[in-house]
Design a protein around this motif. Sequence first.
Motif, short mmCIF file in Angstrom:
data_model
loop_
_atom_site.label_atom_id
_atom_site.label_comp_id
_atom_site.label_asym_id
_atom_site.label_seq_id
_atom_site.Cartn_x
_atom_site.Cartn_y
_atom_site.Cartn_z
N ILE A 8 0.88 -1.18 0.00
CA ILE A 8 0.00 0.00 0.00
C ILE A 8 0.92 1.23 0.00
O ILE A 8 1.79 1.37 0.87
N GLN A 9 0.69 2.05 -0.95
CA GLN A 9 1.48 3.28 -1.04
C GLN A 9 0.48 4.43 -0.97
O GLN A 9 -0.48 4.47 -1.75
N THR A 10 0.75 5.36 -0.01
CA THR A 10 -0.18 6.49 0.18
C THR A 10 0.55 7.80 -0.07
O THR A 10 1.74 7.93 0.19
N THR A 11 -0.18 8.74 -0.55
CA THR A 11 0.33 10.11 -0.71
C THR A 11 -0.58 11.00 0.14
O THR A 11 -1.81 10.93 0.03
N HIS A 12 0.06 11.76 0.98
CA HIS A 12 -0.72 12.66 1.86
C HIS A 12 -1.27 13.82 1.06
O HIS A 12 -0.65 14.32 0.13
N TYR A 175 -3.42 16.34 -3.77
CA TYR A 175 -4.55 15.51 -3.40
C TYR A 175 -4.02 14.20 -2.81
O TYR A 175 -2.98 13.70 -3.25
N PRO A 176 -4.73 13.69 -1.83
CA PRO A 176 -4.26 12.42 -1.26
C PRO A 176 -4.57 11.26 -2.24
O PRO A 176 -5.52 11.33 -3.00
N SER A 177 -3.71 10.28 -2.15
CA SER A 177 -3.94 9.10 -3.01
C SER A 177 -3.49 7.84 -2.29
O SER A 177 -2.61 7.89 -1.44
N ILE A 178 -4.08 6.73 -2.69
CA ILE A 178 -3.70 5.40 -2.14
C ILE A 178 -3.53 4.46 -3.35
O ILE A 178 -4.38 4.38 -4.22
N GLN A 179 -2.42 3.79 -3.35
CA GLN A 179 -2.18 2.76 -4.37
C GLN A 179 -1.97 1.43 -3.65
O GLN A 179 -1.11 1.32 -2.78
#
Length: 184
Positions: A8-12, A175-179
């Motif tokens: 899981i890779q997240t971007t704040h 923008y936040p994102s989740i991969q």
Amino acid sequence: MNIPQLQIQTTHGILGLQIDKPIQEIEQPIATLTQEQPAAILEMSTVRPQLSLDTTEVRADVDLKSPLRRSAENAQYGHQSVLEGIARRAQEGQQLVRIENGGNPIADIAKQNGTPPPKQMDIRFVGDRTKIQMAFQPGSLTINATPQKAINNVQINKPIHNYTQGKVTGVMEQYPSIQIDWKL
């Protein structure tokens, strides 16, 4: 053995704020001031001093007499001269009555009347200052000063206030994102 992995890779998310600062302007106009100082009311009253000098006797000494006084003195001098004349004539009559006692009474009477006694010469100062009668009434001065109050008219001016409201606007910078990824 390979275990599947979950990645899981997240971007704040980054929230940015755009701020427009508020503007406030305040100006205070100076007060309007009107001042007036009425002049004081000044009242002055005076009573004049009076000096009275009576120089009647001094003037009489230098032979400046009033007509009434001169006529009174002349009347008294005439009366005195008449009395002296009557006395002299009575004395001369008495001398003539005693003519039998001897002597020459007519020649003696003529000699007395013909040669008056010599006049005396002397220095006489006229105008005696001590005969001046003075009366003095001092004067007075009354001063009443009534001060007047100062007139102050003050008009306070209201402040001038201009206000521009500030504004804060939120902006998404990221923008936040989740991969999610599966790895085997």
